[in-house]
Motif scaffolding. Structure first.
Motif, PDB file in Angstrom:
ATOM      1  N   GLY A 162       0.777  -1.233   0.000  1.00 36.52           N
ATOM      2  CA  GLY A 162       0.000   0.000   0.000  1.00 36.52           C
ATOM      3  C   GLY A 162       0.807   1.280   0.000  1.00 36.52           C
ATOM      4  N   VAL A 163       2.112   1.179  -0.256  1.00 40.13           N
ATOM      5  CA  VAL A 163       2.956   2.377  -0.332  1.00 40.13           C
ATOM      6  C   VAL A 163       3.024   2.783  -1.796  1.00 40.13           C
ATOM      7  N   ASN A 164       2.166   3.689  -2.186  1.00 44.12           N
ATOM      8  CA  ASN A 164       2.006   4.015  -3.603  1.00 44.12           C
ATOM      9  C   ASN A 164       2.645   5.330  -4.015  1.00 44.12           C
ATOM     10  N   LEU A 224      18.452   4.811 -15.886  1.00 47.16           N
ATOM     11  CA  LEU A 224      17.107   4.916 -16.459  1.00 47.16           C
ATOM     12  C   LEU A 224      16.286   3.650 -16.231  1.00 47.16           C
ATOM     13  N   VAL A 225      16.952   2.499 -16.223  1.00 49.07           N
ATOM     14  CA  VAL A 225      16.236   1.245 -16.000  1.00 49.07           C
ATOM     15  C   VAL A 225      15.669   1.195 -14.588  1.00 49.07           C
ATOM     16  N   SER A 226      16.435   1.681 -13.616  1.00 46.30           N
ATOM     17  CA  SER A 226      15.947   1.746 -12.239  1.00 46.30           C
ATOM     18  C   SER A 226      14.780   2.721 -12.137  1.00 46.30           C
ATOM     19  N   GLU A 227      14.886   3.837 -12.820  1.00 51.90           N
ATOM     20  CA  GLU A 227      13.786   4.802 -12.821  1.00 51.90           C
ATOM     21  C   GLU A 227      12.517   4.169 -13.373  1.00 51.90           C
ATOM     22  N   ARG A 228      12.656   3.470 -14.497  1.00 50.85           N
ATOM     23  CA  ARG A 228      11.499   2.851 -15.138  1.00 50.85           C
ATOM     24  C   ARG A 228      10.853   1.810 -14.238  1.00 50.85           C
ATOM     25  N   ALA A 229      11.659   1.102 -13.461  1.00 54.97           N
ATOM     26  CA  ALA A 229      11.113   0.093 -12.552  1.00 54.97           C
ATOM     27  C   ALA A 229      10.152   0.721 -11.549  1.00 54.97           C
ATOM     28  N   VAL A 230      10.464   1.924 -11.098  1.00 57.51           N
ATOM     29  CA  VAL A 230       9.577   2.643 -10.179  1.00 57.51           C
ATOM     30  C   VAL A 230       8.364   3.199 -10.928  1.00 57.51           C
ATOM     31  N   GLN A 231       8.616   3.813 -12.071  1.00 59.38           N
ATOM     32  CA  GLN A 231       7.535   4.424 -12.837  1.00 59.38           C
ATOM     33  C   GLN A 231       6.475   3.414 -13.273  1.00 59.38           C
ATOM     34  N   ASP A 232       6.899   2.200 -13.551  1.00 57.59           N
ATOM     35  CA  ASP A 232       5.982   1.175 -14.043  1.00 57.59           C
ATOM     36  C   ASP A 232       5.236   0.454 -12.927  1.00 57.59           C
ATOM     37  N   THR A 233       5.569   0.756 -11.663  1.00 59.38           N
ATOM     38  CA  THR A 233       5.043  -0.054 -10.563  1.00 59.38           C
ATOM     39  C   THR A 233       4.062   0.681  -9.657  1.00 59.38           C
ATOM     40  N   VAL A 234       4.427   1.880  -9.209  1.00 58.94           N
ATOM     41  CA  VAL A 234       3.582   2.565  -8.230  1.00 58.94           C
ATOM     42  C   VAL A 234       2.750   3.660  -8.890  1.00 58.94           C
ATOM     43  N   ALA A 235       1.675   4.040  -8.203  1.00 54.94           N
ATOM     44  CA  ALA A 235       0.742   5.011  -8.772  1.00 54.94           C
ATOM     45  C   ALA A 235       1.327   6.418  -8.800  1.00 54.94           C
ATOM     46  N   GLU A 236       2.022   6.800  -7.744  1.00 55.63           N
ATOM     47  CA  GLU A 236       2.580   8.151  -7.644  1.00 55.63           C
ATOM     48  C   GLU A 236       4.086   8.051  -7.472  1.00 55.63           C
ATOM     49  N   TRP A 237       4.816   8.614  -8.399  1.00 55.71           N
ATOM     50  CA  TRP A 237       6.273   8.580  -8.322  1.00 55.71           C
ATOM     51  C   TRP A 237       6.832   9.953  -8.694  1.00 55.71           C
ATOM     52  N   THR A 238       7.977  10.238  -8.150  1.00 53.80           N
ATOM     53  CA  THR A 238       8.751  11.419  -8.526  1.00 53.80           C
ATOM     54  C   THR A 238      10.201  10.983  -8.667  1.00 53.80           C
ATOM     55  N   ILE A 239      10.822  11.367  -9.766  1.00 55.27           N
ATOM     56  CA  ILE A 239      12.237  11.067  -9.996  1.00 55.27           C
ATOM     57  C   ILE A 239      13.032  12.353  -9.824  1.00 55.27           C
ATOM     58  N   ALA A 241       8.099  16.551  -2.457  1.00 57.04           N
ATOM     59  CA  ALA A 241       7.533  15.494  -3.294  1.00 57.04           C
ATOM     60  C   ALA A 241       6.925  14.380  -2.459  1.00 57.04           C
ATOM     61  N   LEU A 242       7.453  14.151  -1.275  1.00 59.62           N
ATOM     62  CA  LEU A 242       6.947  13.085  -0.411  1.00 59.62           C
ATOM     63  C   LEU A 242       5.597  13.410   0.198  1.00 59.62           C
ATOM     64  N   VAL A 243       5.313  14.685   0.472  1.00 59.81           N
ATOM     65  CA  VAL A 243       4.114  15.003   1.257  1.00 59.81           C
ATOM     66  C   VAL A 243       3.176  16.018   0.604  1.00 59.81           C
ATOM     67  N   GLU A 244       3.604  16.649  -0.473  1.00 58.61           N
ATOM     68  CA  GLU A 244       2.755  17.658  -1.100  1.00 58.61           C
ATOM     69  C   GLU A 244       2.127  17.120  -2.381  1.00 58.61           C
ATOM     70  N   GLN A 245       1.065  17.791  -2.817  1.00 59.34           N
ATOM     71  CA  GLN A 245       0.475  17.490  -4.108  1.00 59.34           C
ATOM     72  C   GLN A 245       1.233  18.262  -5.195  1.00 59.34           C
ATOM     73  N   GLY A 246       1.116  17.780  -6.417  1.00 61.54           N
ATOM     74  CA  GLY A 246       1.688  18.515  -7.539  1.00 61.54           C
ATOM     75  C   GLY A 246       3.028  18.030  -8.024  1.00 61.54           C
ATOM     76  N   HIS A 247       3.586  16.996  -7.394  1.00 64.97           N
ATOM     77  CA  HIS A 247       4.899  16.494  -7.809  1.00 64.97           C
ATOM     78  C   HIS A 247       4.832  15.092  -8.418  1.00 64.97           C
ATOM     79  N   ALA A 248       3.680  14.441  -8.318  1.00 68.74           N
ATOM     80  CA  ALA A 248       3.551  13.088  -8.849  1.00 68.74           C
ATOM     81  C   ALA A 248       3.738  13.095 -10.366  1.00 68.74           C
ATOM     82  N   GLY A 249       4.527  12.136 -10.857  1.00 67.29           N
ATOM     83  CA  GLY A 249       4.780  12.038 -12.281  1.00 67.29           C
ATOM     84  C   GLY A 249       5.829  12.997 -12.800  1.00 67.29           C
ATOM     85  N   ALA A 250       6.493  13.727 -11.890  1.00 66.34           N
ATOM     86  CA  ALA A 250       7.507  14.699 -12.310  1.00 66.34           C
ATOM     87  C   ALA A 250       8.890  14.062 -12.328  1.00 66.34           C
TER      88      ALA A 250
END
Length: 280
Positions: free
Chosen positions: A87-89, A103-118, A166-175
């Motif tokens: 449940g840690v999304n 980039l491969v490590s980044e993609r592993a996160v991007q493809d897995t969780v709902a909200e991510w920031t790189i 990015a951890l606690v505010e809105q507006g950073h997901a997918g950035a």
């Protein structure tokens, strides 16, 4: 996000402890995961993962020494999948700027969780005061395989502020933030900046990878740790990152800290004062 419980991997490290401090100042419940402490953590020991993740709503993810090293992407992917299952999304991943292998490590996160920031970071200014380049500064001679390449060094306090937001505010997901300092400097410029801040003459000595490995061995850094770093430096210090971005200002609404300010702040703390050996 409110009433969150945020997990900070490497929470006693250079980036982690700064993030933890900022989250505490915001009143955010924070758990520090490290090799020793209340929440024991090891990338190699997967039995520590569930305990650290259970009940968290977001996590800061960093891997030392570097995401681009062989086998790391698979490890990051496994962790991201386990986070999702528990449940840690929201994951905030620290990455390296200009590192194709990351980039491969980044993609592993991007493809897995709902909200991510790189957060793709340029070189840390604090490498010269808290890590492997402190010894060379104290010896007044920076030995690096960097030639005359320019780099926009970032202050880790700025990076930690971006990660905390990015951890606690809105507006950073997918950035994807490529965070840099506001100015390009060569290693010769860095030596001059530290010289001006300390009142000592710091020399920059362009080197081969082997000369760098031999130099940091003086500080007890073993060959097996130093050699991969030297190879990484040689691969990315080729001018590909010789530009500044406005991503940090876009994330925080303010410009980043200049290297001069960082150097003056560190010099005032006495960190760069040569250590005087006691008489026998």
């Amino acid at each position: 996000m409110t009433n969150t419980d945020v997990l900070v991997l490497g929470g006693t490290g250079r980036t982690g402890r700064r993030i933890v401090r900022r989250l505490h100042n915001r009143g955010i419940q924070t758990r520090v995961a490290s090799r020793q402490g209340k929440n024991p953590w090891s990338w190699e020991d997967r039995s520590t993962w569930d305990t650290a993740l259970h009940g968290a709503s977001a996590a800061y993810v960093c891997y030392s020494p570097d995401l681009a090293f062989p086998g790391v992407a698979e490890l990051i992917g496994e962790f991201a999948e386990q986070a999702r299952k528990l449940g840690v999304n929201r994951l905030v991943l620290l990455s390296g700027r200009g590192e194709k292998g990351a980039l491969v490590s980044e993609r592993a996160v991007q493809d897995t969780v709902a909200e991510w920031t790189i957060i793709r970071s340029s070189w840390f200014a604090q490498n010269f005061s808290e890590h492997f380049l402190l010894g060379p500064v104290l010896r007044s001679r920076l030995v690096l395989p960097a030639g005359d390449v320019l780099e926009p060094f970032i202050d880790l306090d700025d990076l930690a502020e971006v990660a905390s937001a990015a951890l606690v505010e809105q507006g950073h997901a997918g950035a994807v933030y490529e965070v840099t300092g506001p100015r390009l400097l060569s290693m010769l410029d860095v030596a001059d900046e530290i010289s001006a801040a300390t009142g000592r003459h710091i020399e920059y000595a362009p080197s081969t990878a082997e000369e760098f490995v031999a130099d940091v061995a003086l500080d007890g850094i073993p060959h097996q740790d130093a050699r991969p770093l030297a190879e990484l430096f040689e691969s990315i210090l080729d001018g590909r990152n010789a530009s500044v971005t406005d991503d940090l200002e876009r994330a925080l609404g303010r410009p980043g800290t200049d290297f001069t300010e960082y150097a003056r702040r560190v010099a005032a703390l006495g960190i760069w004062s040569p250590r005087i050996k006691a008489s026998a």
